[in-house]
Design an enzyme around this catalytic site. Structure first.
Site, mmCIF file in Angstrom:
data_model
loop_
_atom_site.group_PDB
_atom_site.id
_atom_site.type_symbol
_atom_site.label_atom_id
_atom_site.label_comp_id
_atom_site.label_asym_id
_atom_site.label_seq_id
_atom_site.Cartn_x
_atom_site.Cartn_y
_atom_site.Cartn_z
ATOM 1 N N SER A 95 44.887 2.474 -24.123
ATOM 2 C CA SER A 95 43.667 3.258 -24.281
ATOM 3 C C SER A 95 43.957 4.751 -24.077
ATOM 4 O O SER A 95 44.760 5.327 -24.802
ATOM 5 C CB SER A 95 42.605 2.731 -23.325
ATOM 6 N N ASP A 224 37.945 -4.949 -30.789
ATOM 7 C CA ASP A 224 37.887 -3.924 -29.739
ATOM 8 C C ASP A 224 36.536 -3.211 -29.825
ATOM 9 O O ASP A 224 36.237 -2.571 -30.831
ATOM 10 C CB ASP A 224 39.041 -2.938 -29.930
ATOM 11 N N HIS A 252 39.330 -5.010 -26.187
ATOM 12 C CA HIS A 252 40.009 -3.791 -25.734
ATOM 13 C C HIS A 252 40.954 -4.070 -24.569
ATOM 14 O O HIS A 252 42.077 -3.564 -24.526
ATOM 15 C CB HIS A 252 38.960 -2.750 -25.309
#
Length: 272
Positions: A95, A224, A252
């Site tokens: 991320s 995601d 995610h």
């Protein structure tokens, strides 16, 4: 605790286990190095040296007032890498950590980085604008700012539901993971988390991707709900030596919920 003090005086906490080729893990917003437990245990048992740090303002690192931007995140990593004299390293970012990785690789990684992995990463650019019409609208990030800045305890308790895809049919909330996510988030600085939203959403990392010459693996779940899958093909297309693996149905937070698959795909990439 193991810490280094970077040039502005902020203490950066890190873990450093094992021997062998180093793998450096860069966590996502608003978590800490603890989010890499499943990867660090796997890779240290595969004979690697594993290192993970808490980003400034996150986890056990110092709650600096300033520096909550991708440039400073990458500079802090460069100081940690130099202090530990890490060479031939694999850098893995999830991320926001993916943005941190590619900025570090492009700006500081020459002669120190062997390969990189971007997981559910914010690269190349998340926010919707004229250059990125299919990006995420500013209003979404403003909502994250409002929840983070002013109702953080409840907001962070609710956030993992979409993060791990527990709002999908047939999925069940795993209370241990939910509480661990909340614990990590609440251990950091609300100011760092608030300002980090601009960093992960508005930093254009296109030129960093183009500048990376080492092999880069891009991993992204097609379900995601935090960083849309549309990011991944765009990132891979900008890399001169990139490979994309897409995972139907993965969320995610797939390094945690799908650790076996992710770990084995990273291991194969490292060995290739």
């Amino acid at each position: 605790m193991s810490t280094i003090k970077v040039k502005d005086g902020t203490e950066i906490y890190y873990k450093d286990w094992g021997t062998g080729q180093p793998i450096v893990f860069h966590h996502g917003w608003p978590l800490s190095s603890d989010d890499w437990d499943a990867q660090m245990m796997f890779f240290v048992n595969q004979g690697f040296r594993v290192i993970a740090h808490d980003r400034r303002g996150h986890g056990r690192s110092g709650q600096a007032s300033e520096g909550h931007n991708i440039d400073t995140y990458a500079a802090d990593v460069a100081e940690l890498v130099a202090a530990l004299d890490l060479r031939d390293a694999i850098h893995i970012g999830h991320s926001t950590g993916g943005g941190e990785v590619i900025r570090y690789v492009a700006k500081y990684g020459k002669d120190r980085v062997a390969k990189a992995v971007l997981i559910s990463a914010v690269t190349p650019l998340m926010i919707q604008n004229e250059q990125n019409p299919d990006g995420v609208p500013l209003a979404v990030f403003d909502e994250i700012r409002k929840g983070t800045g002013f109702t953080r305890a409840q907001y962070f308790y609710d956030f993992p539901i979409a993060f791990y895809g527990w709002n999908r049919e047939g999925k069940t909330i795993e209370e241990g993971l939910r509480h661990n996510w909340w614990r990590q988030g609440m251990s950091g600085s609300v100011k760092a988390h608030y300002e980090g939203i601009k960093a992960f959403s508005e930093t254009d990392l296109s030129e960093d991707l183009k500048a990376a010459t080492v092999p880069v693996l891009v991993l992204h779940g097609e379900d995601d709900q935090i960083v849309p899958f549309t990011q991944a093909p765009k990132a891979a297309a900008l890399l001169s030596n990139g490979k994309l693996i897409a995972y139907p149905g993965f969320p995610h937070g797939m390094p945690t919920t799908e650790a076996e698959t992710i770990n084995n795909d990273i291991l194969a990439f490292i060995k290739s």
